[in-house]
Design a protein around this motif. Structure first.
Motif, PDB file in Angstrom:
ATOM      1  N   ASP A  41      15.452 -40.343 -43.255  1.00 11.83           N
ATOM      2  CA  ASP A  41      14.647 -40.114 -44.453  1.00 11.83           C
ATOM      3  C   ASP A  41      13.437 -41.042 -44.464  1.00 11.83           C
ATOM      4  O   ASP A  41      13.243 -41.848 -43.549  1.00 11.83           O
ATOM      5  N   HIS A  65      21.334 -29.455 -49.034  1.00 15.48           N
ATOM      6  CA  HIS A  65      21.254 -30.905 -49.262  1.00 15.48           C
ATOM      7  C   HIS A  65      21.375 -31.699 -47.964  1.00 15.48           C
ATOM      8  O   HIS A  65      21.028 -32.872 -47.919  1.00 15.48           O
ATOM      9  N   LEU A  68      17.423 -31.589 -46.816  1.00 13.78           N
ATOM     10  CA  LEU A  68      16.365 -31.924 -47.775  1.00 13.78           C
ATOM     11  C   LEU A  68      16.449 -33.399 -48.144  1.00 13.78           C
ATOM     12  O   LEU A  68      17.518 -33.902 -48.477  1.00 13.78           O
ATOM     13  N   ASP A  69      15.329 -34.080 -48.102  1.00 11.05           N
ATOM     14  CA  ASP A  69      15.265 -35.481 -48.482  1.00 11.05           C
ATOM     15  C   ASP A  69      15.558 -35.599 -49.980  1.00 11.05           C
ATOM     16  O   ASP A  69      14.921 -34.937 -50.795  1.00 11.05           O
ATOM     17  N   MET A  70      16.541 -36.418 -50.349  1.00  9.92           N
ATOM     18  CA  MET A  70      16.949 -36.550 -51.758  1.00  9.92           C
ATOM     19  C   MET A  70      15.823 -37.100 -52.636  1.00  9.92           C
ATOM     20  O   MET A  70      15.727 -36.761 -53.807  1.00  9.92           O
ATOM     21  N   ASN A  71      14.967 -37.936 -52.070  1.00 10.82           N
ATOM     22  CA  ASN A  71      13.902 -38.556 -52.863  1.00 10.82           C
ATOM     23  C   ASN A  71      12.710 -37.638 -53.068  1.00 10.82           C
ATOM     24  O   ASN A  71      12.124 -37.608 -54.143  1.00 10.82           O
ATOM     25  N   THR A  72      12.345 -36.901 -52.043  1.00  8.40           N
ATOM     26  CA  THR A  72      11.166 -36.038 -52.136  1.00  8.40           C
ATOM     27  C   THR A  72      11.518 -34.569 -52.359  1.00  8.40           C
ATOM     28  O   THR A  72      10.646 -33.783 -52.707  1.00  8.40           O
ATOM     29  N   GLU A  73      12.774 -34.193 -52.122  1.00  2.16           N
ATOM     30  CA  GLU A  73      13.251 -32.816 -52.185  1.00  2.16           C
ATOM     31  C   GLU A  73      12.525 -31.909 -51.190  1.00  2.16           C
ATOM     32  O   GLU A  73      12.493 -30.696 -51.337  1.00  2.16           O
ATOM     33  N   GLU A  74      11.931 -32.498 -50.176  1.00  2.00           N
ATOM     34  CA  GLU A  74      11.259 -31.762 -49.111  1.00  2.00           C
ATOM     35  C   GLU A  74      12.143 -31.766 -47.870  1.00  2.00           C
ATOM     36  O   GLU A  74      12.924 -32.686 -47.666  1.00  2.00           O
ATOM     37  N   TYR A 102      15.594 -22.118 -46.558  1.00  3.67           N
ATOM     38  CA  TYR A 102      16.568 -22.835 -47.382  1.00  3.67           C
ATOM     39  C   TYR A 102      16.460 -22.388 -48.834  1.00  3.67           C
ATOM     40  O   TYR A 102      15.440 -21.846 -49.252  1.00  3.67           O
ATOM     41  N   ARG A 104      17.535 -24.111 -52.578  1.00  2.00           N
ATOM     42  CA  ARG A 104      18.158 -25.159 -53.397  1.00  2.00           C
ATOM     43  C   ARG A 104      19.187 -24.529 -54.337  1.00  2.00           C
ATOM     44  O   ARG A 104      20.228 -25.110 -54.596  1.00  2.00           O
ATOM     45  N   ASN A 107      22.153 -23.743 -52.326  1.00  2.00           N
ATOM     46  CA  ASN A 107      22.488 -24.919 -51.524  1.00  2.00           C
ATOM     47  C   ASN A 107      22.842 -24.524 -50.095  1.00  2.00           C
ATOM     48  O   ASN A 107      23.817 -24.981 -49.519  1.00  2.00           O
TER      49      ASN A 107
END
Length: 153
Positions: A41, A65, A68-74, A102, A104, A107
């Motif tokens: 990440d 999940h 996808l980066d948890m901080n940026t959601e990218e 993908y 969200r 998931n």
């Protein structure tokens, strides 16, 4: 094409638990269709998860999940696909993957190999593309919706 794959993700979410093959989810026969996924990440933490091969051309189904980066959601920029022979072997990171599609909401994510890697993790060769047949073992998904009480094995 992206709409097609988003629809495919939704459909897979509905039919994933069922397989027509008698031993499709039999652990000894499907362990090598599971892949280890790894990335880093933006804080340089190593992130890992699993997915499984769903086609001979290396298409992998996993949770969104996981990619996808948890901080940026990218989606992660680099994603390594590591194959396993059995539960006693160390995963062998042979490919760099790309996130094909993908959701969200569901998931779910589809990943495909993009580049082959050498033993040090460096890219070798050209972009693989979508038509390569890797000859890897994969799990066949059912082509029908299960009913309550259906045998899933």
């Amino acid at each position: 094409m992206k709409k097609f794959f988003m629809s495919m993700i939704a459909l897979i979410g509905l039919i994933l638990p069922v397989s027509q093959a008698n031993a499709a989810f039999n652990y000894p026969e499907t362990i090598n269709s599971i892949v280890h996924l790894s990335s880093v990440d933006f804080e340089e933490n190593v992130i890992s998860g699993t997915g499984f091969l769903i086609s001979a051309d290396g298409l992998i189904l996993t949770n969104a999940h996981t990619v996808l980066d948890m901080n940026t959601e990218e989606p992660y920029n680099n994603l390594w696909i590591c194959l396993i022979d059995n539960e006693y072997t160390v995963p062998d990171c042979r490919y760099e993957g790309e996130i094909f599609a993908y959701s969200r909401y569901w998931n779910l994510a589809l990943i495909s190999p993009a580049y082959e890697l050498d033993e040090k993790g460096n890219r070798i060769g050209e972009y693989i593309g979508e038509t390569e047949n890797f000859g890897l073992p994969y799990v066949e998904l059912a082509d029908y919706d299960p009913s309550i009480g259906d045998n899933l094995s």
